[in-house]
Design an enzyme around this catalytic site. Structure first.
Site, PDB file in Angstrom:
ATOM      1  N   THR A 163      84.275  80.498  37.411  1.00  8.77           N
ATOM      2  CA  THR A 163      84.726  80.241  36.040  1.00  8.77           C
ATOM      3  C   THR A 163      86.046  80.948  35.753  1.00  8.77           C
ATOM      4  O   THR A 163      86.425  81.115  34.599  1.00  8.77           O
ATOM      5  CB  THR A 163      83.669  80.760  35.037  1.00  8.77           C
ATOM      6  OG1 THR A 163      83.438  82.148  35.336  1.00  8.77           O
ATOM      7  CG2 THR A 163      82.381  79.994  35.139  1.00  8.77           C
ATOM      8  N   GLY A 188      89.519  81.551  34.777  1.00  5.37           N
ATOM      9  CA  GLY A 188      90.542  80.766  34.084  1.00  5.37           C
ATOM     10  C   GLY A 188      90.026  79.837  33.003  1.00  5.37           C
ATOM     11  O   GLY A 188      90.794  79.051  32.450  1.00  5.37           O
ATOM     12  N   THR A 189      88.732  79.928  32.659  1.00  3.66           N
ATOM     13  CA  THR A 189      88.206  79.006  31.643  1.00  3.66           C
ATOM     14  C   THR A 189      88.841  79.234  30.280  1.00  3.66           C
ATOM     15  O   THR A 189      89.177  78.288  29.577  1.00  3.66           O
ATOM     16  CB  THR A 189      86.670  79.126  31.481  1.00  3.66           C
ATOM     17  OG1 THR A 189      86.326  80.510  31.479  1.00  3.66           O
ATOM     18  CG2 THR A 189      85.922  78.437  32.586  1.00  3.66           C
ATOM     19  N   GLY A 190      89.021  80.495  29.891  1.00  2.44           N
ATOM     20  CA  GLY A 190      89.585  80.803  28.574  1.00  2.44           C
ATOM     21  C   GLY A 190      90.988  80.235  28.428  1.00  2.44           C
ATOM     22  O   GLY A 190      91.302  79.570  27.441  1.00  2.44           O
ATOM     23  N   CYS A 191      91.817  80.494  29.423  1.00  2.00           N
ATOM     24  CA  CYS A 191      93.200  79.994  29.391  1.00  2.00           C
ATOM     25  C   CYS A 191      93.216  78.480  29.337  1.00  2.00           C
ATOM     26  O   CYS A 191      93.955  77.865  28.558  1.00  2.00           O
ATOM     27  CB  CYS A 191      93.959  80.421  30.646  1.00  2.00           C
ATOM     28  SG  CYS A 191      93.914  82.175  30.935  1.00  2.00           S
ATOM     29  N   LYS A 232      84.211  81.400  20.983  1.00  2.00           N
ATOM     30  CA  LYS A 232      83.570  80.840  22.168  1.00  2.00           C
ATOM     31  C   LYS A 232      82.315  81.642  22.487  1.00  2.00           C
ATOM     32  O   LYS A 232      82.378  82.829  22.756  1.00  2.00           O
ATOM     33  CB  LYS A 232      84.542  80.871  23.339  1.00  2.00           C
ATOM     34  CG  LYS A 232      85.768  79.996  23.093  1.00  2.00           C
ATOM     35  CD  LYS A 232      86.815  80.160  24.171  1.00  2.00           C
ATOM     36  CE  LYS A 232      87.531  81.486  24.064  1.00  2.00           C
ATOM     37  NZ  LYS A 232      88.636  81.634  25.034  1.00  2.00           N
TER      38      LYS A 232
END
Lengths: 664, 260
Positions: free
Chosen positions: B205, B207-210, B173
């Site tokens: 932003t 929590g975007t990865g999860c 990412k």
């Protein structure tokens, strides 16, 4: 002898018109002497080899005088029989109502819509100069012919004639000779009610040489004028020939009643009597006139054979030129053309992507020439490495048409019909309207002209509705034989250009965006691009509930909608249709495979009036996002939102239509 | 209905961890289950404390749901020590989990390393080779490869190195690269595929990865191929960010219930 030929032409023409019960006797009777001199003495041609590349071109711009031309082709010994003359204006005959390109040997272009032929002739004369600059050497003149055109008062009134004459004068096309059949009568009456300008002065102002006050019924004066015309090499010539419409008709001479209707039996008999033709005999050709043309044909064939000899010597001495010549005359497609490896960075406007492709292939296709109507910096249809065609440099490859769209279209047709080049021309899509009659003629003749139309939708933005095409795309698709390709991204632009060169079948309009477009992933490959429409989204595991159909800039919008629908659990697909009419020509099985099951919701998204898409919709459920009004002035993003070209709005509407299947 | 399981930590703030995963599963139409690995005390401002659950109990949760409901896809998030990693590795093997998405959480937003060296090694050698997709961000890719990543070419090199660990697909990412577009890079061993989206200017932003990795798992559970799953997950995360919530005093959370 030439007076005798003239009267034979008159007799043949009126007999054809009487038998057909329709036609235009006015011009054949008025221009018979001009025809006799042209075909009997002036023109260089070979009736046995109508496609001899170095023949003089003759264009009857006043195409309604077709019987005059057929009579001359018949006498000259082209492959046209008495039977063909008798079938004048009949279905499937070689002698249709107006001259048609490809139907009759010796017809250089289809004419009829007034002024088109004149502008075609300008294109042909330009093509001659350009070919001469490429292929003539100091010791051989391989290309050396004149272009003649005959035009009437009607042609002279049309705007296209002014545009084309202006450009021909600017370019100093010295081997263009126009004969103006000035009889002061048009269809509805005398020209004095509408057309009183001094044409000679007008053409002199355009930088033409004008030979005025020629008696169009005097063989000597016509011959003298034609000889004088050739003396000037740096200007085109207009010969203004005073003629009598319907010349020789006892009561209808000098009257509009002889323009476009048969004279009638009585009048024909009187005419023949006046001219010294046997009154009761139809299609009469005297033995001495036959003999005259037989001898002339022999001389003409000899002349052509001499050229062939010269050509072979030239070919032997200049093999590289010969190779180029063959490619140019046959529009040969280079086997090594490959655009896939041509890297184009995205996001990019398709007009810019097209420019990159055009400049890349320009080196491989030396016969590719073209230009735009004063819009090269915007449409980017310009060959950067090559020079502009000007009066002192016909070896250039960029044509500067000026703001003269209509003439641009018709001149381009003339270049294509002449053969030796693959011409393109370019303007904003909205101004295709200015040249539409010429596009129609190209389609009718199936000439391989390329149109590059940019700024293809409301997304032009701030310039507002005058410059935002809305109905143009759909209306171009309505022209038979015209391919209309609207690529969705830089990759489809490359594929479109490949198609254009691989399939030389007729005119193609390439419809390109002003705004940047992202690269689109084609998840199932691009092999089926050539079929006009293909699926670009991922392979579905289940039958799609929604099929999103779009062209050009709206395909990326459809892809966004597609993903939103997928987030919402709807199975959907995206179909890119760059060439709808081609897609509709595909077999049913393929079309159905692409458009998905009958019960799927078909959604068409196109920033254009969408009338033609109904043929792709199914009865049960469909939804079309299109323009049903003119655009507005504003930023492109604002316009997209205002007119409903917004992925979230479209997705919301689709979800409503699918409710019951949507989980949310 | 397809079923997805998340094996990850809990975020008391509700924006990341299993809370984000379960909301994502719901939004994308799969039935969601969870096995907790750690409990964090955190909010939009940061993490105040971490309590790791006993590895056996992590295993017990996985056994419980796998033996009854089964899972069409599994997403693995924060595993904070070697023992938990080894337990998860064992369970993935035991239940022959095919659609495994590993989000190698090891660096906090602040930049602090969350995992010890030996845990990173276990992740690399044991868990990542079992995954269908691994989704490191730039910092995590750097830790996994010991490379410095500054541009797309560096990303490609890192993807090659990570691929060699034995994973089927590497998705790096690129959100933290300073460019106009957010570019994510997918590598399946032969081709690179770039996923570009316009950068959205927001601080919310959290929590975007999860969310991204659980969205990929949700789509894999529904039978999508990896590339399409990533496409859809990208779109989902974009919509969720566009609708993100300006709540709390720090990095606000996404809005998992995407609206139009």
């Amino acid at each position: 002898m030439f007076y005798k030929i003239a009267n034979i032409i008159r007799g043949l023409a009126v007999d054809m018109i009487e038998q057909a019960h329709s036609g235009h006797p006015g011009l054949p009777l008025g221009c018979a002497e001009i025809g006799a001199v042209l075909f009997g003495e002036t023109l260089k041609y070979d009736p046995s080899t109508p496609d001899w590349p170095d023949r003089d071109r003759f264009v009857l711009s006043a195409g309604h005088g077709s019987s005059w031309l057929y009579a001359l082709l018949y006498l000259s010994g082209y492959n046209l029989s008495l039977e063909d003359l008798k079938n004048f204006r009949q279905l499937h005959s070689k002698t249709p109502g107006h001259p048609e390109y490809g139907e009759t040997p010796g017809i250089e272009v289809t004419t009829g819509p007034l002024g088109q032929g004149f502008a075609n002739a300008v294109g042909m004369a330009l093509a001659e100069r350009m070919l001469a600059a490429r292929f003539n050497t100091s010791d051989y003149k391989i290309v050396d012919h004149y272009t003649y055109t005959l035009l009437g008062d009607g042609c002279m009134m049309e705007g296209i004639t002014s545009e084309a004459a202006s450009l021909a004068g600017h370019l100093g096309l010295g081997k263009l000779i126009a004969l103006y059949d000035n009889n002061s009568i048009c269809l509805a009456g005398e020209t004095k009610t509408t057309f009183t300008e001094v044409v000679a002065d007008r053409f002199r102002a355009y930088n033409w040489k004008v030979i005025d006050q020629v008696n169009g019924h005097s063989i000597e004066e016509i011959k003298a004028a034609l000889i004088k015309a050739k003396e000037t090499e740096d200007k085109p010539t207009l010969i203004i020939a005073k003629t009598h419409i319907g010349y020789g008709a006892p009561t209808k001479q000098d009257s509009s009643s002889s323009h476009g209707a048969p004279l009638g039996e009585e009048e024909v008999r009187g005419l023949k009597k006046n001219l010294g033709l046997p009154p009761e005999e139809k299609y009469y050709v005297s033995a001495e006139v036959w003999e005259f043309f037989k001898n002339r044909k022999k001389q003409l064939i000899k002349q052509r054979e001499e050229w062939e000899d010269k050509f072979s010597q030239w070919a032997q001495k200049y093999p590289e030129l010969k190779e180029e010549w063959d490619k140019a005359l046959n529009l040969t497609f280079p086997q090594d053309l490959e655009l896939e490896s041509l890297a184009i960075k995205s996001p990019i406007a398709t007009r810019s992507a097209s420019s990159i492709v055009l400049n890349d292939i320009a080196d491989k296709f030396s016969y590719l020439v073209g230009g735009s109507a004063d819009l090269a910096p915007s449409t980017k249809a310009y060959l950067e490495k090559y020079k502009e065609v000007q009066r002192d440099n016909f070896a250039g490859r960029n044509l500067c048409f000026g703001v003269r769209e209509h003439a641009m279209g018709a001149i381009t047709n003339g270049i294509a019909a002449h053969r030796g080049f693959r011409p393109f021309c370019s303007t904003f899509l909205v101004f295709s309207d200015y040249m539409r009659p010429a596009i129609r003629m190209a389609a009718l003749m199936k000439l391989p002209v390329i149109y590059i139309f940019t700024h293809d939708s409301i997304f032009v933005g701030e310039d507002g509705p005058t410059h935002q095409p809305v109905e143009q795309l759909e209306s171009l698709r309505g022209i038979p034989h015209l391919r209309v390709i609207r690529p969705a991204d830089e990759e489809e632009t490359k594929l479109a250009w490949e198609q254009i060169f691989k399939k030389v079948e007729g005119p193609v309009a390439l419809i390109l965006s002003r705004q940047d477009l992202p690269h689109l992933e084609k998840h199932r490959g691009t092999e089926e691009f050539f079929r006009g429409g293909y699926i670009i989204s991922h392979l579905e595991k289940e039958a799609p509930q929604v099929v999103l159909i779009a062209s050009g800039s709206e395909v990326s919008l459809a892809s966004e909608v597609n993903l939103i629908l997928k987030v919402k659990g709807i199975t959907s697909r995206v179909v890119s249709i760059p060439d709808r009419e081609e897609f509709l020509r595909q077999e049913k099985k393929y079309r159905e495979e692409i458009l998905g099951p009958q019960n799927a919701l078909r959604v068409v998204i196109e920033a254009s009036t969408g009338e033609g898409w109904y043929r792709l919709l199914n009865n049960s459920s469909s939804y079309v996002v299109f323009m049903n009004s003119f655009g507005k002035s504003g930023r492109a993003e604002q316009l997209a939102d205002y007119f409903g070209f917004n992925s979230k709005k479209i997705a919301r509407k689709i979800l409503q239509l699918c409710s019951g299947t949507a989980h949310n | 209905m397809k079923i997805a399981l998340t094996i990850a930590g809990s975020d008391s703030g509700g924006g990341a961890g299993i809370q984000a995963d379960l909301k994502t599963f719901l939004a994308l139409g799969v039935y969601g289950m969870s096995a907790l690995t750690s409990i964090t005390a955190q909010n939009t401002l940061g993490v105040q404390g971490i309590y790791d659950l006993p590895p056996d109990f992590v295993g017990l949760q996985i056994d419980a749901v796998m033996q009854d409901l089964g899972a069409d896809a599994v997403k693995v998030g924060m595993l904070s020590n070697v023992s938990i990693i080894k337990t998860v590795v064992e369970k993935v093997k035991q239940y022959k989990i095919k659609n495994l998405v590993v989000d190698p959480v090891m660096v906090a937003k602040s930049g602090d390393r969350l995992l010890k060296e030996e845990a990173v090694e276990a992740l690399k050698k044991e868990l990542i080779p079992l995954a269908k997709v691994v989704t490191p961000n730039l910092r995590e890719a750097e830790v996994l490869t010991n490379l410095r990543i500054r541009d797309i070419e560096d990303m490609k090199e890192a993807a090659r190195v990570i691929y060699k660990l034995g994973v089927e697909n590497v998705l790096i990412k690129g959100g933290h690269l300073l460019s106009e577009e957010a570019v994510d890079l997918l590598f399946e061993g032969s081709h690179f595929k770039e996923f570009k989206t316009k950068r959205i200017n927001t601080k919310n932003t959290h929590g975007t990865g999860c969310t991204f990795s659980s969205a990929i798992a949700a789509e894999l559970a529904q039978g999508k191929e990896v590339e399409e799953a990533v496409d859809i997950a990208k779109q989902y995360i974009t919509l969720a960010i566009q609708n993100s919530l300006d709540i709390g005093h720090g990095y606000g959370p996404l809005n998992h219930r995407v609206k139009y």
